[in-house]
Design a protein around this motif. Structure first.
Motif: not given
Length: 212
Positions: A141-147
């Motif tokens: 997801n986007m959160k995992q992508c950014l982190e």
């Protein structure tokens, strides 16, 4: 690099139509510049046949995605002069995938959700003779992508010897385009998307032009 996918479960006519659509977008927009062939049948024969077909119609980068080393070997033979990127290596099959990548002189992507293990797998692949290693943190997801992309960027800046291109595997539509945008802005990424419409491809094309 931005890749759209083609499943080896497609029949020949549908596959040709799919490749034709990808070719139109690529020729006018420059995106995608790669095709990822997925081994959805979990069988070597259709995977090899689809790879051979795409190799004849597509002149850009080819990515082979399968969990089965035997399927990878059979498919890679049909495009061995193209140095396809191989995706599917993990802690359970690294040696087999590294052997295939070394044999054909192909870049190899290693995958793990744990970043420490991911960097360790990348180093082991290099020790096994793989010339170019990519890393896939298996972002969902986007959160995992950014982190994950941010953490990998920091590690690469502090220890350049661990630097590798990051593979971002996502789905389709605007959410996929957003994940691709975030990844490209943070780090040197290979984006694999199930599908993007022309507008999304055009947006990413403009972004890539500004970054390059």
């Amino acid at each position: 690099m931005i890749a759209l996918t083609v499943s080896d479960a497609l029949d020949a006519d549908t596959a040709v139509l799919r490749i034709s659509e990808i070719l139109k977008r690529s020729s006018s927009l420059g995106v995608p510049d790669a095709i990822c062939i997925r081994n959805d049948t979990f069988s070597p024969e259709p995977f090899s046949s689809m790879t051979e077909l795409i190799g004849k119609l597509w002149t850009g980068t080819i990515i082979l995605e399968s969990d089965d080393p035997a399927s990878i070997m059979k498919a890679a033979i049909t495009v061995m002069d193209r140095s396809p990127v191989i995706i599917g290596a993990n802690s359970n099959n690294l040696e087999q995938f590294a052997t295939a990548a070394s044999m054909f002189g192909c870049p190899l992507c290693v995958s793990s959700e744990d970043l420490e293990e991911l960097f360790d797998l990348a180093q082991k692949a290099k020790d096994l003779g793989v010339s170019e290693v990519l890393i896939d943190p298996m972002m969902r997801n986007m959160k995992q992508c950014l982190e994950a992309c941010t953490d990998i960027k920091r590690v690469s800046e502090q220890m350049p010897e661990l630097s590798s291109k990051v593979v971002v595997r996502t789905w389709s539509g605007e959410y996929a385009m957003t994940m691709a945008t975030v990844s490209l802005l943070i780090d040197d990424s290979v984006i694999i998307v199930d599908d993007l419409d022309r507008d999304c491809c055009e947006t990413l094309s403009r972004l890539l032009a500004s970054l390059r």
